[in-house]
Design an enzyme around this catalytic site. Sequence first.
Site, mmCIF file in Angstrom:
data_model
loop_
_atom_site.group_PDB
_atom_site.id
_atom_site.type_symbol
_atom_site.label_atom_id
_atom_site.label_comp_id
_atom_site.label_asym_id
_atom_site.label_seq_id
_atom_site.Cartn_x
_atom_site.Cartn_y
_atom_site.Cartn_z
ATOM 1 N N ASP A 160 0.874 -1.187 0.000
ATOM 2 C CA ASP A 160 0.000 0.000 0.000
ATOM 3 C C ASP A 160 0.902 1.225 0.000
ATOM 4 O O ASP A 160 2.146 1.104 0.008
ATOM 5 C CB ASP A 160 -0.943 -0.007 1.216
ATOM 6 C CG ASP A 160 -2.255 0.719 0.925
ATOM 7 O OD1 ASP A 160 -2.200 1.871 0.474
ATOM 8 O OD2 ASP A 160 -3.321 0.129 1.153
ATOM 9 N N HIS A 237 -3.824 2.675 -4.557
ATOM 10 C CA HIS A 237 -3.075 2.404 -3.322
ATOM 11 C C HIS A 237 -1.668 1.872 -3.621
ATOM 12 O O HIS A 237 -1.198 0.944 -2.976
ATOM 13 C CB HIS A 237 -3.827 1.389 -2.449
ATOM 14 C CG HIS A 237 -4.984 1.996 -1.710
ATOM 15 N ND1 HIS A 237 -4.838 2.710 -0.550
ATOM 16 C CD2 HIS A 237 -6.312 1.999 -1.986
ATOM 17 C CE1 HIS A 237 -6.043 3.117 -0.134
ATOM 18 N NE2 HIS A 237 -6.944 2.713 -0.989
ATOM 19 N N GLU A 293 -10.828 2.121 -4.050
ATOM 20 C CA GLU A 293 -10.516 3.556 -3.965
ATOM 21 C C GLU A 293 -9.512 4.021 -5.026
ATOM 22 O O GLU A 293 -8.486 4.609 -4.705
ATOM 23 C CB GLU A 293 -9.974 3.870 -2.558
ATOM 24 C CG GLU A 293 -10.965 3.560 -1.461
ATOM 25 C CD GLU A 293 -10.455 3.887 -0.077
ATOM 26 O OE1 GLU A 293 -11.160 4.587 0.649
ATOM 27 O OE2 GLU A 293 -9.350 3.424 0.297
HETATM 28 C C1 ACM Z 1 -10.819 -0.221 2.145
HETATM 29 O O1 ACM Z 1 -11.097 -0.017 3.334
HETATM 30 N N1 ACM Z 1 -10.365 0.778 1.394
HETATM 31 C C2 ACM Z 1 -10.969 -1.524 1.531
#
Ligand code: ACM
Length: 708
Positions: A160, A237, A293
């Site tokens: 991430d 991410h 996201e």
């Molecule tokens: C998440 O909490 N963005 C999967």
Amino acid sequence: MARILFYVIVCVSFIGCTSGKKTNVNIIPRPLECFVDGHKTMKVAFDVFEGNEINDILKVTLDTVADDLGLEGYELVVDGNGISVSAKTEIGVYYAKQTLKQLYNDGEIPHVRIKDKPRFAHRGLMLDVSRHFFTKDEIKNILDVMSDYKLNVFHWHLTDDGGWRIEIESYPKLTQLTSYRTAWEWKEWWKEGGEFVSEHSEKKHGGYYTKDDIREIVKYASERNITIIPEIEFPGHSREVFAAYPELCCSKEPYRQNTFCVGNEETYVFMEKVLNEVMDLFPSEFVHIGGDETSTKYWKTCSSCKKLMKKEGFDDVHSLHKYIISKAEDIIMKRGKRMIGWDEIANDDLGKSSVIMSWRGEKAGLRAAKKGYDVVLSPLHYLYLDYFQASPTKEPLAHDGHTPLKKVFTYNPLPDSLASVVNAHVLGVQGNLWTEWIASNEHLEYMAYPRALAVAELGWSYGNMRSWADFRDCVDKHISKLRKKGINSYTLSGDINASVNYEDGNMLLELEAERGDVEIRYSLNNDTLFDNMTEYVRPIEIKNSLNVCAAAFCNGKRVGDIYSNVFYRNKAQSKKISSTLGWSNEKTLIDGYIGSETYLDGTWFNFSGNQEFVVDLGESLSVNKISTRWMQLRAGARRYLPEHVEFYISEDGENYKLVKVVDKEKLNDVPALQYQKFEVDGNLKCRFIKLSVKSDRGGMSVDEIIVV
Ligand code: ACM
């Protein structure tokens, strides 16, 4: 190791077994059926549960139990003849041993007859090791607790924006350049600019797992019947990837964006090589590819992405997300495995072997289940274990909302309203530990336990078997056991939680504490002495106003904070409200419910910007007070106070008179959560009340407009 000191003290048969007390004898998760002979026990040496000694005293019969107990189920009998376990597989035997461990108490195991099997195949816990790194031993400690409570999936969020944590031979710079940072703590690191340093740097914070580390942990987990699902994030991410390989993002610059370039063929070379190295290490049937996201900002202007869109005939930039996810799916399926991803990956072109992990609530997951996809439920409001578990006014910094143990425990993954076709596709449930705010193992344990035990309950035991009152007594004992082992579990709170409910038009105040071993007492005159307070036995009716002080006591000693609040029977309740927002949920502002400690509980009204609210009382009434309560939260998504609120009154809804302007007070930076009341007192008469809210920043939350 000491030889087992094991002997049966009672040789009579299991008298009273079938008529025995049906109870859970403090077993978490609660077994399907459990009969205890409360009077008889078998003596066992305390060290029998170390190493493999337990195997010497078990009479195991494999492949014998009825098919409906499945591969993980077991039958366990402890009686005058010793301990017998029947199961279809060794996994069932393993779980029988975990149950025995919990039954053991001070050299004895009670005589029991247990029949048990899990409700769901996926009973998961996710750990984010990118935002903060956790060592191999810390991971093993989590696996130990998971296996004690029959959790069987460890979802390892390995990559991430905070750092890449797994050695990849084809892309060595990932760990060499982006697994260490300039600061250990996430929030300090961002303040410093959020840059990585080389693994050879003198001042470095972080870490990664070598391939040998991973193999060791996978083996350790497998010995405990835990499958590890690795997660490698695509396409968002991924800021850390571009610190090492900037050519893989649209801007080709490090620290600019966190999304892969979908139009660049090198992205797919990377994806294939990385995922294959990962699949070589993890035997899991599932590989998690993130998918959540994702910003499309750079895709919109990137020439390679635009070229790809043209070639593929895409007229919507979101199709690029679908495109890259389908590439990951192909790579994973080629290895005979199944892709799993956050609910953003759900789309009708996904192969039916792929699995949706529903996190933004349950809707996306249940929609996918209806279409025939398998899903794992991990809705953030119930199962995100990085959220506050007690009052944010006192807790260490945490993310957003308020998810106490009871909320996790009472989550119902399969309400009766769901069709069986949907049920069949719910593989299970999972608690998630994101670690932006969790910088140490001690804090991690505090957030994980005992809520992970409630997740274990949801995953293993059947909904109709669960009772909060039983669980909280039972979990209290498990918390003590965990703490004795040196695990920093949260302990249940003696603070009072108050809620307002309505029954037959009556407004009722309910008080409760998380601890079950307490007596709640209250007074209506600010008296907080035990002897001068009344024992709370049933909800208290709020007729006009109620000034309540309450506290929980154990053996006459107060064990939590003193709670105090004034509740009003509200003149605005059930009247009309409108606002410049024109939404339909403004009525939550006049429904008489006070907000809890999370703005996400449905009773807070969340909005932003300069707005006006108008309450129509229906007739001209005398008004002594107009009160509103606002939240300031300095964690997670944050909530801001308005700069000021102007209070107006009117008789005709057209001509308004300004009564008062209330300014924001400067509330301190700590603790994380604070409230300010913006209110007006006076001898007023009006039909209409208008609040004009001025704000120049961020989201605001107000729970109620109270008119008395
Ligand atoms: C998440 O909490 N963005 C999967």
